[in-house]
Enzyme design. Structure first.
Site, mmCIF file in Angstrom:
data_model
loop_
_atom_site.group_PDB
_atom_site.id
_atom_site.type_symbol
_atom_site.label_atom_id
_atom_site.label_comp_id
_atom_site.label_asym_id
_atom_site.label_seq_id
_atom_site.Cartn_x
_atom_site.Cartn_y
_atom_site.Cartn_z
ATOM 1 N N ASP A 67 1.043 -42.958 -22.815
ATOM 2 C CA ASP A 67 2.103 -43.590 -23.405
ATOM 3 C C ASP A 67 3.160 -43.653 -22.383
ATOM 4 O O ASP A 67 3.038 -43.014 -21.292
ATOM 5 C CB ASP A 67 2.693 -42.923 -24.535
ATOM 6 C CG ASP A 67 2.667 -41.446 -24.290
ATOM 7 O OD1 ASP A 67 2.808 -40.940 -23.157
ATOM 8 O OD2 ASP A 67 2.363 -40.603 -25.496
ATOM 9 N N ASN A 135 4.523 -32.938 -35.753
ATOM 10 C CA ASN A 135 4.213 -33.598 -37.099
ATOM 11 C C ASN A 135 2.588 -34.047 -36.937
ATOM 12 O O ASN A 135 2.132 -34.681 -37.779
ATOM 13 C CB ASN A 135 4.896 -34.783 -37.192
ATOM 14 C CG ASN A 135 4.871 -35.640 -36.106
ATOM 15 O OD1 ASN A 135 4.155 -35.601 -35.233
ATOM 16 N ND2 ASN A 135 5.691 -36.632 -36.209
ATOM 17 N N HIS A 137 1.399 -35.504 -34.414
ATOM 18 C CA HIS A 137 0.930 -36.755 -33.620
ATOM 19 C C HIS A 137 0.407 -36.553 -32.190
ATOM 20 O O HIS A 137 0.222 -35.549 -31.705
ATOM 21 C CB HIS A 137 2.367 -37.520 -33.295
ATOM 22 C CG HIS A 137 3.223 -36.971 -32.178
ATOM 23 N ND1 HIS A 137 4.376 -36.613 -32.345
ATOM 24 C CD2 HIS A 137 3.138 -36.869 -31.008
ATOM 25 C CE1 HIS A 137 5.043 -36.188 -31.380
ATOM 26 N NE2 HIS A 137 4.171 -36.136 -30.250
ATOM 27 N N GLU A 142 2.161 -41.774 -34.557
ATOM 28 C CA GLU A 142 2.828 -40.857 -35.477
ATOM 29 C C GLU A 142 2.192 -40.944 -36.895
ATOM 30 O O GLU A 142 1.205 -41.804 -37.072
ATOM 31 C CB GLU A 142 4.150 -41.589 -35.885
ATOM 32 C CG GLU A 142 5.387 -41.574 -34.559
ATOM 33 C CD GLU A 142 5.731 -40.150 -34.154
ATOM 34 O OE1 GLU A 142 5.356 -39.311 -34.925
ATOM 35 O OE2 GLU A 142 6.568 -40.472 -33.133
#
Length: 241
Positions: A67, A135, A137, A142
């Site tokens: 990313d 979370n 990810h 996400e």
């Protein structure tokens, strides 16, 4: 899925580096997926040390990064281009033309996504390195991201922005709000996946990975559908297992 529980971060870094080195040394032109964030830094330090001590060669290795932030210049110290060169690429004998990092710059970011995905598809990824967010990810995929997603632009979750603020003087306002990321389907095409995590703040995500429901609400759980995954974690990250 092979779960390797280590005493501490240093052991996590050593174990994970050995898994990565086995791939690099077994195949001269290995294609490896790389990740950013604080967790992989120790792994990268071990790769650099092995290169310096044992002359392990990266001359024919091809890398793809997961990313990159959108609209953050490459020369910015917190761009993932800068991160990778500072923490690994400047210290090994890799050819720059073999380094692939998504571009979050320009007027047509979607075109950048499409081009990156096409580059990914032209190779067979031997191993993909991953971290995991609080979370769940992976990359910047996400919660709610489709398991069929390919390289795309994402709006970063508030938890992710909070977690990344420490790299931007602790100021959430300075953290980019969008990123370009490999999709979940892109990640899952790798022949092997290596996930590293440490600290109690990752314990919930690791619990979901190992024992939770496979669901887009926690993207990391998709790894249970992959035939070859190494999960290298410290005791704190494993504390809920």
């Amino acid at each position: 899925m092979e779960i390797i529980i280590c005493e501490n971060y240093e052991e996590v870094s050593q174990k994970a580096a050995q898994i990565m080195l086995n791939v690099i040394k077994d195949k001269e032109n290995a294609v490896i997926g790389l990740a950013t964030g604080s967790t992989p830094i120790g792994l990268y330090q071990n790769l650099i040390k092995d290169h310096q001590d044992h002359q392990s060669s990266y001359e024919s290795v091809i890398t793809f990064n997961l990313d990159e932030y959108v609209n953050l210049p490459k020369e910015h110290p917190e761009s993932y281009y800068s991160f990778m060169h500072t923490n690994l690429l400047n210290h090994i004998n890799i050819n720059e033309e073999n380094v692939h990092i998504p571009s979050g710059l320009g007027e047509d970011i979607q075109a950048n996504c499409n081009a990156y995905e096409e580059s990914l598809k032209s190779y067979e990824m031997d191993i993909q390195l991953l971290g995991v967010g609080r979370n769940g990810h992976i990359g910047f995929n996400e919660p709610g991201t489709s398991f069929d997603s390919v390289t795309h632009v994402v709006d970063l979750d508030e938890k992710t922005i909070q977690d990344n603020a420490r790299f931007f003087e602790g100021n959430m306002d300075l953290v980019p709000k969008k990123a370009i990321t490999m999709g979940i389907a892109s990640i899952m095409r790798a022949k092997k996946i290596l996930l590293v995590a440490n600290g109690t703040n990752k314990a919930d995500a690791i619990y979901e990975l190992v024992k939770g429901e496979i669901s887009t609400s926690c993207p990391v759980t998709v790894l249970r559908n992959h035939p070859c995954v190494y999960v290298v974690i410290d005791k704190d990250a494993a504390s809920r297992l």
